[in-house]
Every structure is written in C-alpha cells, then in structure tokens.
Design an enzyme around this catalytic site. Structure first.
Site, PDB file in Angstrom:
ATOM      1  N   ASN A   9      27.734  18.087 -13.515  1.00  0.00           N
ATOM      2  CA  ASN A   9      27.082  19.208 -14.220  1.00  0.00           C
ATOM      3  C   ASN A   9      26.064  18.686 -15.241  1.00  0.00           C
ATOM      4  O   ASN A   9      26.112  19.039 -16.422  1.00  0.00           O
ATOM      5  CB  ASN A   9      28.118  20.106 -14.886  1.00  0.00           C
ATOM      6  CG  ASN A   9      27.510  21.423 -15.369  1.00  0.00           C
ATOM      7  OD1 ASN A   9      26.391  21.777 -14.996  1.00  0.00           O
ATOM      8  ND2 ASN A   9      28.250  22.140 -16.201  1.00  0.00           N
ATOM      9  N   GLU A  35      25.261  17.715  -8.671  1.00  0.00           N
ATOM     10  CA  GLU A  35      24.637  18.461  -9.763  1.00  0.00           C
ATOM     11  C   GLU A  35      24.155  17.521 -10.875  1.00  0.00           C
ATOM     12  O   GLU A  35      24.471  17.690 -12.050  1.00  0.00           O
ATOM     13  CB  GLU A  35      25.595  19.533 -10.314  1.00  0.00           C
ATOM     14  CG  GLU A  35      24.867  20.722 -10.881  1.00  0.00           C
ATOM     15  CD  GLU A  35      25.757  21.918 -11.207  1.00  0.00           C
ATOM     16  OE1 GLU A  35      25.224  22.894 -11.759  1.00  0.00           O
ATOM     17  OE2 GLU A  35      26.986  21.876 -10.924  1.00  0.00           O
ATOM     18  N   ASP A 148      31.345  18.755  -3.838  1.00  0.00           N
ATOM     19  CA  ASP A 148      31.639  20.091  -4.341  1.00  0.00           C
ATOM     20  C   ASP A 148      31.421  21.059  -3.185  1.00  0.00           C
ATOM     21  O   ASP A 148      30.293  21.371  -2.818  1.00  0.00           O
ATOM     22  CB  ASP A 148      30.711  20.411  -5.521  1.00  0.00           C
ATOM     23  CG  ASP A 148      30.952  21.800  -6.113  1.00  0.00           C
ATOM     24  OD1 ASP A 148      31.746  22.572  -5.541  1.00  0.00           O
ATOM     25  OD2 ASP A 148      30.327  22.114  -7.144  1.00  0.00           O
ATOM     26  N   ASN A 150      32.324  24.199  -3.108  1.00  0.00           N
ATOM     27  CA  ASN A 150      31.988  25.504  -3.684  1.00  0.00           C
ATOM     28  C   ASN A 150      32.740  26.671  -3.055  1.00  0.00           C
ATOM     29  O   ASN A 150      32.326  27.821  -3.165  1.00  0.00           O
ATOM     30  CB  ASN A 150      30.474  25.755  -3.656  1.00  0.00           C
ATOM     31  CG  ASN A 150      29.889  25.755  -5.061  1.00  0.00           C
ATOM     32  OD1 ASN A 150      30.505  26.250  -5.998  1.00  0.00           O
ATOM     33  ND2 ASN A 150      28.697  25.192  -5.209  1.00  0.00           N
ATOM     34  N   HIS A 246      33.784  20.183 -14.089  1.00  0.00           N
ATOM     35  CA  HIS A 246      34.558  19.664 -12.962  1.00  0.00           C
ATOM     36  C   HIS A 246      35.223  18.356 -13.387  1.00  0.00           C
ATOM     37  O   HIS A 246      34.806  17.732 -14.367  1.00  0.00           O
ATOM     38  CB  HIS A 246      33.651  19.359 -11.768  1.00  0.00           C
ATOM     39  CG  HIS A 246      32.999  20.540 -11.145  1.00  0.00           C
ATOM     40  ND1 HIS A 246      33.289  20.999  -9.887  1.00  0.00           N
ATOM     41  CD2 HIS A 246      32.015  21.358 -11.618  1.00  0.00           C
ATOM     42  CE1 HIS A 246      32.531  22.027  -9.594  1.00  0.00           C
ATOM     43  NE2 HIS A 246      31.739  22.268 -10.630  1.00  0.00           N
TER      44      HIS A 246
END
Length: 255
Positions: A9, A35, A148, A150, A246
């Site tokens: 992130n 990300e 990820d 999602n 995360h």
C-alpha cells in the site's frame, strides 16, 4: 525456496514504517510486492535492495501513485517478464512473471471491483484473461500464483461474511472464479495447512480499529498447481507485521 508476497500500500510509505527491517529478517529467496504506488524514478537509494538482490519493477503508467508491482530476487535466479495477461489490461502494472528452471511464478495485483460496475467488469475480465495465461504457461512447466487476489473465497476468509455478500471482494460472481481456479487444479496453499481454521486474515480496513479487533479479510494468497502440491512445505500469514493495511504472506517449497 521461500517466497513472500506483500501488498505494501505504497512502497515509500512502507519503507518509512520499517520495511527493510522486515526484509533483512525474513526475505527468503523472492519477495513480491503489490500496490507499490511509485515509479523507479521516484525512488532513491533508500528504496533499493541490499547487495545480493535485484529488483524488477512494473509500475502503473496510467497515473502516478497508483497500483504497480515489484519483485526482489537474487541476480540470475529467474528470467523476468512484465506486462499484463492481455493487451487491454496494459498500463496498471499488475503482473510480473518470473520464470525459474522448475516453475513459473505469477506475481499479481488483481483489480479491485468496488469502485463501479465498470471496474467490476474490468476485474472479472482480468480474472478470465489471467486464468487463460496461467493455463497456457502451465503446459510448459508448473505455475505458482501469488499476490493480492482481491477476493475472499470462503466464509472463513473474512470476519463478517453475511454483511459483505453484496460487496465486491466477496460477491458470488467473484468467488466463482476462485472455484474455477480450484477446479483447474490450483490449491490454496494456506488451506493445505489450515483447512477449516478461521480468524486468519491478510487485510484490515484502516477505519474502525479493524486490525485491533481482527475484523479482516484473507484476500492475499498463494496458489500452487496439483503437480507441486507435495512440494509445499509450509504456507503462512505474518499478521504480526505492520507497515501496511495488508500483512506479508509466505510460501516454502521443496525445489
């Protein structure tokens, strides 16, 4: 071989929060990030791996501060390929393929479908193109998938399944793709060791003290093909590691 995956992130933010301390202690052989929200020209020496490592960057090109993936690995360990599973998905920096002698590693940041119906369709189309790519590559050698995803697959993969069934990330149409992945012969590596155990999550909303309450979702995962199932020695979640919304996950293979 030990492989880690972590949606950081924002790589620059995660570095400020102790990323390299974690890396020095637990890096293993490959570290796949999602990300990253940065391009290489935005990163100085504080964001480069230590000696003995190289990095493959696949930043988003559609806009700055968005999406993007990266992989840290030892020089010469694998042949790296960047891109997308199909031309229409180029530009968001969502996929790095590392080709090792014994297998392909697909390190991916799958789209989030929660912003609009258009993005949900984008996510579902991406899933389809990705599975087609993974299936094609598997004809050559085994394919390990990480990142990820999602989407949480089962009720035990999130704290409050009943109140989230109509939200992207736990919609039936999204979860059905994970069913198809399993039917095609990929195994959720974490569930090989914790088949029915709830309470293990990899993402927590920054709001409402969700992490303190462990009100999370398990949306980061490793998937291994059936031909490598017996080679999986362990798969784990490092939910004690902060630095992002995360946490890292890990996989140990006997290769």
């Amino acid at each position: 071989m030990i492989i880690h995956s972590w949606n950081v992130n924002g790589f620059r933010a995660c570095v400020r929060k102790g990323f390299w301390d974690w890396f020095a202690y637990r890096a293993g052989d490959v570290v796949c990030l999602q990300e990253i929200k940065a391009t290489p020209d935005q990163l100085d020496g504080d964001h480069q791996p230590p000696e003995g490592w190289e990095v493959v960057w696949n930043p988003a090109r559609v806009k700055k501060g968005y999406s993007g993936t990266a992989c840290f690995l030892h020089p010469g360990a694998a042949e790296a390929h960047i891109g997308s599973p199909a031309p229409q998905f180029q530009g968001e920096g969502r996929l790095i393929r590392l080709e090792f002698p014994a297998f392909h590693l697909l390190a991916c940041y799958f789209p989030n479908g929660g912003m609009s119906d258009e993005r949900l369709r984008f996510k579902l189309d991406y899933y389809e193109a990705f599975l087609a790519l993974a299936t094609e590559l598997r004809r050559d050698k085994p394919v390990v998938i990480c990142g990820d995803i999602n989407t949480a697959h089962q009720d035990i993969d999130l704290k409050n399944p009943d109140r989230n069934r109509d939200k992207s990330g736990f919609m039936d149409i999204e979860r059905a793709w994970l069913d198809r992945l399993a039917e095609a012969g990929w195994h959720d590596a974490f569930r090989l060791f914790h088949p029915d155990e709830g309470g293990w999550y990899t993402w927590w909303d920054y709001r409402f003290k969700a992490r303190e309450r462990n009100a999370g979702w398990r949306i980061d995962a490793f998937y291994v093909p059936g031909e490598l199932r017996d080679k999986v020695l362990d798969c784990w979640i490092e939910n004690d590691v902060h630095g992002s919304d995360h946490c890292p996950i890990g996989l140990k293979l006997d290769l």
